[in-house]
Design an enzyme around this catalytic site. Structure first.
Site, PDB file in Angstrom:
ATOM      1  NE  ARG A 155       7.262   8.478 -24.240  1.00 15.27           N
ATOM      2  CZ  ARG A 155       8.120   9.165 -24.850  1.00 15.27           C
ATOM      3  NH1 ARG A 155       8.338   8.924 -26.164  1.00 15.27           N
ATOM      4  NH2 ARG A 155       9.053   9.933 -24.352  1.00 15.27           N
ATOM      5  CE1 TYR A 203       9.661   1.098 -13.338  1.00 12.00           C
ATOM      6  CE2 TYR A 203       9.970   1.856 -15.802  1.00 12.00           C
ATOM      7  CZ  TYR A 203       9.373   1.220 -14.713  1.00 12.00           C
ATOM      8  OH  TYR A 203       8.349   0.392 -15.180  1.00 12.00           O
ATOM      9  CG  HIS A 242       1.937   8.908 -15.663  1.00 10.41           C
ATOM     10  ND1 HIS A 242       1.873   8.153 -14.312  1.00 10.41           N
ATOM     11  CD2 HIS A 242       2.988   8.148 -16.302  1.00 10.41           C
ATOM     12  CE1 HIS A 242       2.893   7.308 -14.071  1.00 10.41           C
ATOM     13  NE2 HIS A 242       3.500   7.099 -15.293  1.00 10.41           N
ATOM     14  CG  LEU A 289      -1.974  -1.260   1.162  1.00 10.34           C
ATOM     15  CD1 LEU A 289      -3.035  -1.104   2.339  1.00 10.34           C
ATOM     16  CD2 LEU A 289      -2.936  -1.175  -0.226  1.00 10.34           C
ATOM     17  N   GLY A 345      -0.159   1.567  -3.673  1.00  7.46           N
ATOM     18  CA  GLY A 345      -1.278   1.130  -4.089  1.00  7.46           C
ATOM     19  C   GLY A 345      -2.721   1.611  -3.042  1.00  7.46           C
ATOM     20  CG  ASP A 377      10.325  12.336 -21.866  1.00  9.16           C
ATOM     21  OD1 ASP A 377      10.416  11.157 -21.344  1.00  9.16           O
ATOM     22  OD2 ASP A 377       9.643  13.508 -21.962  1.00  9.16           O
TER      23      ASP A 377
HETATM   24  N1  UDP Z   1       4.578  14.765 -20.743  1.00 11.68           N
HETATM   25  C1  UDP Z   1       4.237  16.163 -20.859  1.00 11.68           C
HETATM   26  N2  UDP Z   1       3.941  17.069 -19.931  1.00 11.68           N
HETATM   27  C2  UDP Z   1       3.616  16.318 -18.819  1.00 11.68           C
HETATM   28  C3  UDP Z   1       3.733  15.043 -18.555  1.00 11.68           C
HETATM   29  C4  UDP Z   1       4.151  14.408 -19.731  1.00 11.68           C
HETATM   30  O1  UDP Z   1       4.646  16.833 -22.193  1.00 11.68           O
HETATM   31  O2  UDP Z   1       3.342  16.902 -17.921  1.00 11.68           O
HETATM   32  C5  UDP Z   1       5.212  14.127 -21.901  1.00 11.68           C
HETATM   33  C6  UDP Z   1       6.386  13.374 -21.696  1.00 11.68           C
HETATM   34  O3  UDP Z   1       7.363  14.019 -22.300  1.00 11.68           O
HETATM   35  C7  UDP Z   1       6.164  12.154 -22.821  1.00 11.68           C
HETATM   36  C8  UDP Z   1       4.526  11.867 -22.636  1.00 11.68           C
HETATM   37  O4  UDP Z   1       3.995  13.090 -22.289  1.00 11.68           O
HETATM   38  O5  UDP Z   1       6.558  12.598 -23.791  1.00 11.68           O
HETATM   39  C9  UDP Z   1       3.951  10.668 -21.861  1.00 11.68           C
HETATM   40  O6  UDP Z   1       4.616  10.930 -20.593  1.00 11.68           O
HETATM   41  P1  UDP Z   1       4.485  10.178 -19.395  1.00 11.68           P
HETATM   42  O7  UDP Z   1       5.167  10.583 -18.096  1.00 11.68           O
HETATM   43  O8  UDP Z   1       2.716   9.945 -19.236  1.00 11.68           O
HETATM   44  O9  UDP Z   1       4.947   8.599 -19.880  1.00 11.68           O
HETATM   45  P2  UDP Z   1       6.462   8.003 -20.233  1.00 11.68           P
HETATM   46  O10 UDP Z   1       6.473   8.189 -21.839  1.00 11.68           O
HETATM   47  O11 UDP Z   1       7.415   9.217 -19.626  1.00 11.68           O
HETATM   48  O12 UDP Z   1       6.286   6.795 -19.375  1.00 11.68           O
END
Ligand code: UDP
Length: 324
Positions: free
Chosen positions: A218, A139, A187, A34, A37, A282
């Site tokens: 993505r 990670y 996210h 938790l 979670g 990224d």
């Molecule tokens: N992203 C963004 N602004 C935010 C959070 C994420 O532009 O506040 C972009 C980030 O750069 C990535 C995509 O959204 O290209 C997805 O990011 P997320 O953190 O959801 O997942 P990741 O691909 O990092 O696992």
């Protein structure tokens, strides 16, 4: 029908999967600290415990399980840069304890939650399973290390092991009852839904990436599609197959702008945005080649980005969203 232990079954993907497993007729026990979670996400039996607590794991596994679905992990790339040792402790150390205790109790079937982050900045897109493992975050390193350990443990411990490499897990249960609640949220989709609901702007991380519209691309895969893949992988191993490793994505990429546009269309609200610099680490484009999962598991994602967002919006609006 099998007896399943689901670690991390109170978390986002784990809880959706635990429910799908119960609905498929399996007998499910969730083991979750938790720390990330949520108790109310668990519909069946919950044992609160930490993976690194060997006596606690031992007591649970002594009850006898046919298989373990192992979701429990810390999962934020950004946070892992701040606390790499903590990430190795939970994700690698916790998995080692789990493997030892499984061995002690003769439990030999494991489905492991892996990630496309093990590929780092891939040399080709879409990404297939043969790309080298070259993670660029702590990670991603922890998940790659565990995959390596599992590759060695599989023959030595006489195990059947499946590694499922998720692309961007997204969406929510279609009835709005389960979804993601991370504190703090980092996210894209939940943040953009928040921006739609509140009118407060969010930041786009970079508009000069080498992609068609300059924002990162993505592959957003619906969490219920992920659950379906887990059950297929599990059934296959329970039928005697040794397992394997599969990429789980839709094979369709969406840019940050495309996600925001879809959210505007689905919710009817504007997503206010500020254009900011790129976020460290990224990769510009991560899209799955998911053909091997289809060939081997008969799995393909059946829900598109619009469905991902409609379900995530349903969850965002549910009274359970954001509860801890
Ligand atoms: N992203 C963004 N602004 C935010 C959070 C994420 O532009 O506040 C972009 C980030 O750069 C990535 C995509 O959204 O290209 C997805 O990011 P997320 O953190 O959801 O997942 P990741 O691909 O990092 O696992």
């Amino acid at each position: 029908m099998a007896k399943l232990l689901i670690t991390g079954g109170a978390g986002y993907v784990g809880a959706v999967c635990a429910r799908a497993a119960r609905q498929a007729g399996h007998d499910v026990v969730v083991f979750d600290s938790l720390a990330g979670g949520h108790r109310e996400a668990v519909s069946g039996e919950l044992v609160v415990g930490d993976l690194r607590d060997r006596p606690a794991l031992d007591a649970v596994l002594a009850r006898g399980f046919d298989a373990v679905l192992h979701f429990a992990a810390r999962m934020s790339v950004g946070e892992s840069n701040e606390d790499p040792v903590g990430y190795f402790d939970v994700n690698v150390g916790g998995t080692l304890t789990l493997l030892e205790v499984m061995r002690a109790h003769g439990c030999k079937v494991l489905v492991f939650s892996s990630t496309c982050a093990i590929y780092g900045r891939p040399a080709r897109v879409p990404l297939d399973e043969d790309l080298p493992h070259a993670p660029i975050s702590p990670y991603g390193e922890t998940k790659a290390v565990v995959e390596r350990i599992l590759a060695l443990a599989r023959p030595a411990n006489d195990m059947r092991v499946t590694c499922l490499r998720y692309f961007n897990a997204a969406g929510a249960a279609s009835d709005g009852s389960l979804g993601e609640s991370h504190f703090p949220e980092t996210h894209l989709i939940p943040l953009a839904l928040e921006a739609a609901a509140t009118g407060r702007p969010m930041t786009v991380f970079g508009t000069e990436h080498p992609t068609p519209d300059g924002t990162c691309v993505r592959d957003y895969v619906h969490v219920e599609d992920l659950a379906d893949a887990h059950l297929r992988a599990l059934d296959r191993m329970l039928a005697g197959h040794p397992g394997g490793a599969w990429n789980l994505g839709t094979a369709h990429g969406a840019s940050v702008f495309e996600v925001m546009d879809t959210i505007e269309r689905v919710t009817g609200h504007r997503v206010a945005r500020t254009l900011g610099p790129a976020r460290d680490g990224d990769p510009p484009m991560l899209v799955a080649n998911a053909s091997r999962a289809y060939a081997d598991l008969g799995w393909r994602a059946t829900r598109n980005l619009e469905t991902v967002i409609r379900d995530a919006w349903g969850w965002y609006q549910s009274p359970r969203y954001g509860k801890r």
